[in-house]
Structures are given as C-alpha cells and as structure tokens.
Design a protein around this motif. Structure first.
Motif, PDB file in Angstrom:
ATOM      1  N   LEU A 199       0.855  -1.189   0.000  1.00  0.00           N
ATOM      2  CA  LEU A 199       0.000   0.000   0.000  1.00  0.00           C
ATOM      3  C   LEU A 199       0.888   1.236   0.000  1.00  0.00           C
ATOM      4  CD1 LEU A 199      -2.754   1.452   0.421  1.00  0.00           C
ATOM      5  CD2 LEU A 199      -2.471   1.039   2.858  1.00  0.00           C
ATOM      6  N   ILE A 200       0.728   2.102  -0.987  1.00  0.00           N
ATOM      7  CA  ILE A 200       1.624   3.248  -1.102  1.00  0.00           C
ATOM      8  C   ILE A 200       0.909   4.441  -1.731  1.00  0.00           C
ATOM      9  CG2 ILE A 200       2.501   2.453  -3.343  1.00  0.00           C
ATOM     10  CD1 ILE A 200       5.252   3.636  -2.482  1.00  0.00           C
ATOM     11  N   GLU A 201       1.255   5.631  -1.259  1.00  0.00           N
ATOM     12  CA  GLU A 201       0.807   6.857  -1.904  1.00  0.00           C
ATOM     13  C   GLU A 201       1.743   7.158  -3.076  1.00  0.00           C
ATOM     14  OE1 GLU A 201       1.224   9.006   1.902  1.00  0.00           O
ATOM     15  OE2 GLU A 201      -0.757   9.836   1.423  1.00  0.00           O
ATOM     16  N   PRO A 202       1.240   7.316  -4.293  1.00  0.00           N
ATOM     17  CA  PRO A 202       2.121   7.646  -5.425  1.00  0.00           C
ATOM     18  C   PRO A 202       2.914   8.924  -5.201  1.00  0.00           C
ATOM     19  CG  PRO A 202      -0.016   6.920  -6.210  1.00  0.00           C
ATOM     20  CD  PRO A 202      -0.133   7.075  -4.724  1.00  0.00           C
ATOM     21  N   ILE A 203       2.334   9.883  -4.515  1.00  0.00           N
ATOM     22  CA  ILE A 203       3.062  11.017  -3.961  1.00  0.00           C
ATOM     23  C   ILE A 203       2.702  11.064  -2.487  1.00  0.00           C
ATOM     24  CG2 ILE A 203       3.384  13.520  -3.945  1.00  0.00           C
ATOM     25  CD1 ILE A 203       2.725  13.575  -6.893  1.00  0.00           C
ATOM     26  N   GLN A 204       3.710  10.989  -1.637  1.00  0.00           N
ATOM     27  CA  GLN A 204       3.437  10.921  -0.200  1.00  0.00           C
ATOM     28  C   GLN A 204       2.785  12.212   0.268  1.00  0.00           C
ATOM     29  OE1 GLN A 204       6.786  10.555   2.514  1.00  0.00           O
ATOM     30  NE2 GLN A 204       5.810   8.766   3.421  1.00  0.00           N
ATOM     31  N   GLY A 205       1.779  12.085   1.103  1.00  0.00           N
ATOM     32  CA  GLY A 205       1.019  13.245   1.566  1.00  0.00           C
ATOM     33  C   GLY A 205       1.553  13.842   2.847  1.00  0.00           C
ATOM     34  N   GLU A 206       1.003  13.412   3.988  1.00  0.00           N
ATOM     35  CA  GLU A 206       1.379  14.010   5.268  1.00  0.00           C
ATOM     36  C   GLU A 206       2.863  13.852   5.566  1.00  0.00           C
ATOM     37  OE1 GLU A 206      -0.927  15.800   6.906  1.00  0.00           O
ATOM     38  OE2 GLU A 206      -2.181  15.259   5.190  1.00  0.00           O
ATOM     39  N   GLY A 207       3.499  12.865   4.962  1.00  0.00           N
ATOM     40  CA  GLY A 207       4.923  12.640   5.184  1.00  0.00           C
ATOM     41  C   GLY A 207       5.825  13.670   4.549  1.00  0.00           C
ATOM     42  N   GLY A 208       5.254  14.592   3.752  1.00  0.00           N
ATOM     43  CA  GLY A 208       6.080  15.665   3.213  1.00  0.00           C
ATOM     44  C   GLY A 208       5.954  15.926   1.726  1.00  0.00           C
ATOM     45  N   PHE A 209       4.877  15.428   1.099  1.00  0.00           N
ATOM     46  CA  PHE A 209       4.674  15.628  -0.345  1.00  0.00           C
ATOM     47  C   PHE A 209       5.900  15.155  -1.118  1.00  0.00           C
ATOM     48  CE2 PHE A 209       1.008  18.803  -1.009  1.00  0.00           C
ATOM     49  CZ  PHE A 209       0.258  18.162  -0.045  1.00  0.00           C
ATOM     50  N   VAL A 210       6.363  13.981  -0.781  1.00  0.00           N
ATOM     51  CA  VAL A 210       7.563  13.424  -1.389  1.00  0.00           C
ATOM     52  C   VAL A 210       7.194  12.734  -2.704  1.00  0.00           C
ATOM     53  CG1 VAL A 210       9.479  11.821  -1.106  1.00  0.00           C
ATOM     54  CG2 VAL A 210       8.619  13.102   0.865  1.00  0.00           C
ATOM     55  N   VAL A 211       7.829  13.172  -3.784  1.00  0.00           N
ATOM     56  CA  VAL A 211       7.650  12.541  -5.094  1.00  0.00           C
ATOM     57  C   VAL A 211       8.749  11.491  -5.250  1.00  0.00           C
ATOM     58  CG1 VAL A 211       7.542  12.903  -7.582  1.00  0.00           C
ATOM     59  CG2 VAL A 211       6.729  14.698  -6.023  1.00  0.00           C
ATOM     60  N   PRO A 212       8.407  10.217  -5.374  1.00  0.00           N
ATOM     61  CA  PRO A 212       9.454   9.188  -5.472  1.00  0.00           C
ATOM     62  C   PRO A 212      10.233   9.308  -6.769  1.00  0.00           C
ATOM     63  CG  PRO A 212       7.288   8.235  -5.882  1.00  0.00           C
ATOM     64  CD  PRO A 212       7.049   9.643  -5.436  1.00  0.00           C
ATOM     65  N   ALA A 213      11.443   8.790  -6.752  1.00  0.00           N
ATOM     66  CA  ALA A 213      12.274   8.785  -7.951  1.00  0.00           C
ATOM     67  C   ALA A 213      11.596   7.984  -9.052  1.00  0.00           C
ATOM     68  CB  ALA A 213      13.650   8.190  -7.628  1.00  0.00           C
ATOM     69  N   GLU A 214      11.779   8.436 -10.289  1.00  0.00           N
ATOM     70  CA  GLU A 214      11.206   7.733 -11.435  1.00  0.00           C
ATOM     71  C   GLU A 214      11.662   6.260 -11.419  1.00  0.00           C
ATOM     72  OE1 GLU A 214       9.270   8.840 -14.138  1.00  0.00           O
ATOM     73  OE2 GLU A 214       8.926  10.750 -13.110  1.00  0.00           O
ATOM     74  N   GLY A 215      10.705   5.385 -11.645  1.00  0.00           N
ATOM     75  CA  GLY A 215      11.005   3.957 -11.685  1.00  0.00           C
ATOM     76  C   GLY A 215      10.745   3.226 -10.387  1.00  0.00           C
ATOM     77  N   PHE A 216      10.647   3.944  -9.288  1.00  0.00           N
ATOM     78  CA  PHE A 216      10.427   3.310  -7.988  1.00  0.00           C
ATOM     79  C   PHE A 216       9.081   2.603  -7.944  1.00  0.00           C
ATOM     80  CE2 PHE A 216       8.620   3.882  -3.631  1.00  0.00           C
ATOM     81  CZ  PHE A 216       9.458   3.016  -2.946  1.00  0.00           C
ATOM     82  N   LEU A 217       8.015   3.314  -8.300  1.00  0.00           N
ATOM     83  CA  LEU A 217       6.676   2.739  -8.240  1.00  0.00           C
ATOM     84  C   LEU A 217       6.487   1.592  -9.238  1.00  0.00           C
ATOM     85  CD1 LEU A 217       4.599   6.018  -7.778  1.00  0.00           C
ATOM     86  CD2 LEU A 217       5.101   4.308  -6.032  1.00  0.00           C
TER      87      LEU A 217
END
Length: 418
Positions: A199-217
């Motif tokens: 279970l994962i947010e594609p862009i993390q919300g409350e954790g800091g609006f973190v956009v994961p590196a391309e390819g991670f998801l």
C-alpha cells in the motif's frame, strides 16, 4: 468561470478578529482540546480561491481544506446537486434500500481510475475507512495477511509493516535502487508468501509531499505482480486532478490492483471509495463491506457533480498551469535565500522543504515561521513532513491566476524575511 465571492485578499485589523475570538472562547468550553486548528479565525463563507471569516476578512486559500475543495468550496454544480438530493432524501442506507447515485459513482470510478479491466467499487465516508477496507479486501482476496505500508503512522495493527519510501532529496538514490532496498526488506522481514499487498501513496502526503524517484513505483508494482501480492495506490490526497492527471499513478503508467480515493472526490462532502479489479473486490462475501452512512445519497450527488465540474473545466490542465506558475517562483526564492532545501511536487500538490542554511538539516522553526507570516497576511498554507519542516500548497484548482500569484508573493516574501 465566475465566482459568487470577490476573489481578493482582504485583512482589516489584527487577527483573529473579535468574532473569531468570541467563537474561540465558546470552543474552549465545548470542544475537546485534542481537536486542533491551523488558523485562529472562523470561516463564514468560501468560494473559488478565498475563505471569508466571521469578521469579514478574506483569505487566499492555498490549502483547499487539505486537498478537498478542488472545485471550490461552493461550486455551483455541486451546490445544486446537494440541494436537489437533500430535498428528495438524505438517507436510506445503501445496504438496506439502495439508490442510483451510489451505482453512478461506482460507474464513474470504473471509467476514471487507471486500467481498462473490469472493476468494482465500494463507497465509504473517509480516507481512513477506505484504507482500512482496502487492507481487508486484499487479505481476503489473497489469503495472506501482511501489508507493507509506506506511510509514517503507527504503531500498526498486526501484520502491517512500514517500509522505506523513495525520498530523492534525502536518500540520493534512483528509483531502481530505492525499489531494491524496499523489496529486500519486505522479503527479509515479512516473506514473499506472506504479503497480501503493498500500500503506497504515489506522492506521499502528510509525510512531506515526497515525489518518489522515477522507476520506484513501477518496480514495486512489478514485484507485486510477480509475487502474488496486490499493488494498492492510496490516491486519497493525490487523486482527482490534483497532480495534473485524474490520478497520480498515471504519471508512470501504473495500473494498480486497488485504488483508494476520498478528499477531492465530492467537493467537500464526505465520500470515499475503494475501487479494484472485479475478481479482487468480489472476493468479499455479501455484507462484508459497507456501513450505515457509507455512500450517503447526498454525498454521491456531490461526487457526481464534482467529477462533472472537473471534466467540464479541465481541472487537470488547471493543475498543470498552477505548477507552471508556482514552481519557478519557489525555486527562485529557494536559490536566493538558501533556506529551502527542496522544491517538489506535481500539479497543484506542491511543497517547499526548509533546511538550515547550506545544509540538509530539517528546519521546522523556519516552516512554522513562514506559515505563521502567511496566515497573518491573509494566506492559508499548511505544513507537513516527518520533521514538520515542509510547507505544502494545495490551492483549489479553480483559483484565479492573479489570486494565486498574490498568494505566492506573500509566501516568497515570508521566506525572504527569514
């Protein structure tokens, strides 16, 4: 696009004003202290990109009630739909006497969520309910119990495991490296055959609006597919045009097995959903999903009207325009001041992470000071992040461009004043 309220910032005198002060006194005598508020003012009206308080001050809204009022807080189509639905009936309970609105929302979700496969949906009241039920569905569908869960809340119920998120600003790793790190921990700590879902947010919300590196998801999704686990995209904060696509998972072409939604779906009315592959969703026995208020008829009417508004006004394009306007300004002030370590986000889900000058050391005091200065000047912004050092921007997608630029000017001035 026209608005009922004048789209302007207007602050007269000290904040909070006398009527808000009086309401605060009543609140302290009646509301539990554990219920906090970002602002010390009390809302009386809201429309488009502004919130007006009980003392007549007008605030530029860069928060949208935490990504909820994407179409505005009183969008005409939503208001009309709510009025019409409430005049007919406010409740029957879908699990007792069903109604068309619930079915129509599920049909829309099947149409809009990623993938052309056959889908089913179950409606709920909140994002928390959606996530809880997605976990329940995944466990029943797979016959497994463990859920690696990439979000900073805990302690967790049994068989919920927190795994490391991709955080390019802090870990310096590419998508392949961070995916390998997470997968190796899942395998070592949980075991492949035990994992029901990731279970994962594609862009993390409350954790800091973190956009994961391309390819991670995509790497995580591929691992799920090969191991028999489900890939659940938590789109509660990032969904419904917020990132410039209907859903953030679309950015890298992901097709999740299950998608959870809430917040922006219904223009402010309480509505949430779990949407997934038909075989997965139908694994739950009749009566195993639902709730007394789940998929309330008035909320369903608001959801349909909100989705229609998003499509008619092309709010995906509006979110992309907000990014194009905001990001260069934020990066310019970051370069000029040295107090912002990272500017990130996508669409109208943007963040600035404050650090001590010349370092990556989190600076929550700076974020708090900037947010407070914005509030005093009549601009609503929110903070978030593991360290409390991130100011996040979630403007309504209908905010007029001049109002957005004025709000950003207040924000950048507050940063400069540090």
């Amino acid at each position: 696009m026209s608005f009922r309220l004048l789209q302007e910032r207007r602050v007269a005198g000290e904040l909070p004003g006398p009527r808000s002060v009086a309401l605060a006194a009543r609140r302290s005598a009646a509301v539990a202290a554990g219920v906090g508020s970002t602002m010390a003012v009390y809302a009386a009206d809201a429309d488009g990109g502004v919130v007006v308080d009980v003392d007549g001050n007008s605030f530029i809204d860069l928060g949208s009630g935490i990504a909820v009022t994407s179409v505005g807080a009183s969008a005409p189509r939503v208001v009309a739909a709510v009025q019409e639905a409430a005049a007919r009936f406010t409740h029957t309970c879908f699990t007792i006497t069903p109604y068309e609105g619930y079915v129509a929302v599920a049909e829309k979700l099947a149409e809009l969520t990623p993938g052309s496969h056959e889908k089913r949906s179950a409606l709920f009241n909140s994002g928390a309910e959606a996530v809880e039920n997605a976990v329940k569905i995944a466990r029943l569908a797979t016959g497994r119990d463990a859920i690696p869960y990439k979000k900073g809340f805990g302690p967790f119920a049994p068989e919920i495991y927190r795994m490391p998120m991709s955080y390019p600003f802090r870990d310096g790793l590419d998508g392949k490296e961070t995916a390998e790190r997470a997968i190796s921990q899942i395998v070592a700590q949980v075991g492949v055959d035990s994992v029901a879902a990731v279970l994962i947010e594609p862009i993390q919300g409350e954790g800091g609006f973190v956009v994961p590196a391309e390819g991670f998801l995509p790497a995580l999704a591929a691992w799920c597919a090969s191991s028999g686990a489900l890939f659940i995209a938590d789109e509660i904060q990032s969904g419904f045009c917020r990132t410039g696509d209907w859903f953030a998972a679309e950015h890298e072409g992901l097709v999740p097995d299950i998608v959870t939604t809430a917040k922006g779906i219904a223009g402010g009315m309480p509505l949430a959903a779990v949407t997934g592959r038909a075989a997965i969703m139908d694994a739950v026995h009749p009566g195993g999903l639902g709730g007394t208020y789940a998929g309330n008829p008035v909320a369903c009417a608001a959801g349909l009207a909100s989705i229609e508004t998003m499509a008619e006004w092309d709010l995906n394009a509006a979110a992309r325009r907000i990014e194009a306007l905001a990001v260069p300004l934020l990066r310019e002030v970051a370069s000029a001041t040295g107090r912002i370590g990272d500017v990130r986000g996508r669409g109208a889900m943007l963040a600035v992470e404050f650090t001590e000058a010349g370092t990556t050391v989190p600076d929550p005091a700076a974020a708090a000071a900037v947010a407070a200065a914005c509030h005093r000047a009549g601009v609503i912004v929110l903070t978030c992040g593991t360290y409390g050092n991130v100011v996040r921007l979630l403007p309504p997608l209908v905010i007029p461009e001049p109002l957005l630029l004025e709000g950003l000017d207040v924000l950048t001035s507050a940063v400069t004043a540090l």
